[in-house]
Design an enzyme around this catalytic site. Structure first.
Site, mmCIF file in Angstrom:
data_model
loop_
_atom_site.group_PDB
_atom_site.id
_atom_site.type_symbol
_atom_site.label_atom_id
_atom_site.label_comp_id
_atom_site.label_asym_id
_atom_site.label_seq_id
_atom_site.Cartn_x
_atom_site.Cartn_y
_atom_site.Cartn_z
ATOM 1 N N LEU A 77 0.807 -1.220 0.000
ATOM 2 C CA LEU A 77 0.000 0.000 0.000
ATOM 3 C C LEU A 77 0.841 1.272 0.000
ATOM 4 O O LEU A 77 0.298 2.367 -0.202
ATOM 5 C CB LEU A 77 -0.946 0.004 1.200
ATOM 6 C CG LEU A 77 -2.094 -1.005 1.124
ATOM 7 C CD1 LEU A 77 -2.719 -1.200 2.498
ATOM 8 C CD2 LEU A 77 -3.148 -0.560 0.122
ATOM 9 N N TYR A 172 6.136 17.260 11.925
ATOM 10 C CA TYR A 172 5.601 15.904 12.040
ATOM 11 C C TYR A 172 5.405 15.511 13.492
ATOM 12 O O TYR A 172 6.317 15.603 14.305
ATOM 13 C CB TYR A 172 6.549 14.896 11.372
ATOM 14 C CG TYR A 172 6.033 13.469 11.429
ATOM 15 C CD1 TYR A 172 4.957 13.072 10.650
ATOM 16 C CD2 TYR A 172 6.615 12.519 12.277
ATOM 17 C CE1 TYR A 172 4.468 11.777 10.690
ATOM 18 C CE2 TYR A 172 6.135 11.213 12.327
ATOM 19 C CZ TYR A 172 5.063 10.844 11.534
ATOM 20 O OH TYR A 172 4.575 9.567 11.587
#
Length: 306
Positions: A77, A172
């Site tokens: 993915l 982040y």
């Protein structure tokens, strides 16, 4: 079934003749869901990144259920090219797909990107599944009773969709990124179901979450908190078989309706038998859902037949 009945794996109806594709199903709740569906007669496709681990999972399922019909499909993915190849294979091999269970996921990973440059959690948990669903949906739309089941988590409650920095390039935070990805799973589910309903398709989109389930997801927590979290986790978490029950109910219970969300019935939805639960207000923001859909199409290059 009465409202107070405790739904369990034994309530999964006969699945003979159905084709179920489950991502990330070589371990954890995906594996447990696959094992139950195979035991109930479904042809189960384990869509996994590591084929060796997938083969071991197939062997475990067939050892427990010798008549099980289980095959492998390679799927990474984190790569849109891999997603396209997997979707091509699945469309060619299966003229009908009854169940697509978007189960695979990563949680609180260190800062990293997919091969296409997406933030790893958003790219894997949402964009990869968005692209896969869009490319196999044609093989589901003619199938009465077909379902797209996407796995979210309680983590959606601390998430928000930051359209100004979807890939966390300006800063982040692994928990914020996880929350964004899991919220995206729900926004996608609800928007997909609205589109399916408008088309009058027999396919529905449903979501589920496992509560606290004793799987490998905590492996990416920072070292300073991983120990304490896992200690608490072991006290409140249920095993992977229990964590798979909301997935199985969302995928197979005849009473399930499109746009619903299933999770454990215990305190804080941490463990217990699966029941219909509610996600937060942000997950039902249709304007955000439509914007996320458009952005997801642009990022993946995948458009849906709905």
């Amino acid at each position: 079934m009465s409202a107070d009945t405790k739904w369990g794996a034994g309530d999964v109806p006969d699945q003979t003749g159905r084709v179920a594709v489950i991502t990330g199903s070589n371990t954890g709740i995906g594996y447990e869901a696959a094992a139950v569906l195979a035991a109930r007669g479904a042809h189960v496709v384990l869509a996994v990144r590591n084929l060796d681990k997938g083969k071991a999972a197939v062997d475990r399922i067939t050892a427990a259920t010798p008549h099980a019909d289980v095959t492998l499909q390679q799927l990474d993915l984190t790569s849109l090219d891999s997603v396209r190849r997997a979707a091509d294979d699945l469309r060619a091999e299966y003229s009908r797909i009854d169940l697509l269970i978007n189960n695979a996921g990563v949680m609180t990973t260190p800062k990293a990107t997919t091969s296409d440059g997406f933030e790893l959690q958003f790219g894997t948990n949402h964009l990869g599944h968005f692209a896969l669903t869009g490319q196999v949906l044609d093989n589901m739309l003619p199938v009465e009773g077909s379902r797209v089941v996407t796995i979210s988590s309680n983590g959606h409650r601390f998430g928000s969709i930051n359209f100004d920095d979807l890939q966390s390039e300006r800063g982040y935070n692994r928990l914020r990124a996880y929350g964004q990805a899991k919220l995206a799973n729900l926004l996608f589910t609800y928007e997909l179901n609205r589109r399916l309903s408008k088309k009058g398709a027999p396919t529905i989109a449903v979501a589920a979450h496992p509560g606290s389930s004793n799987t490998e997801l905590t492996r990416n927590l920072p070292g300073v908190i991983r120990g304490p979290v896992e200690l608490v986790w072991r006290q409140i978490a249920q095993d992977a078989a229990g964590g798979a029950l909301p997935t199985l109910r969302a995928a197979t219970d005849p009473q399930v309706r499109g746009g619903q969300y299933y999770g454990p019935d215990g305190i804080g939805e941490q463990r217990g038998h699966p029941k219909l639960v509610q996600s937060n207000r942000k997950s039902h923001d249709e304007d955000v859902a439509r914007r996320l859909w458009t952005v997801s199409e642009e990022l993946t290059g995948v458009t849906f037949p709905v």
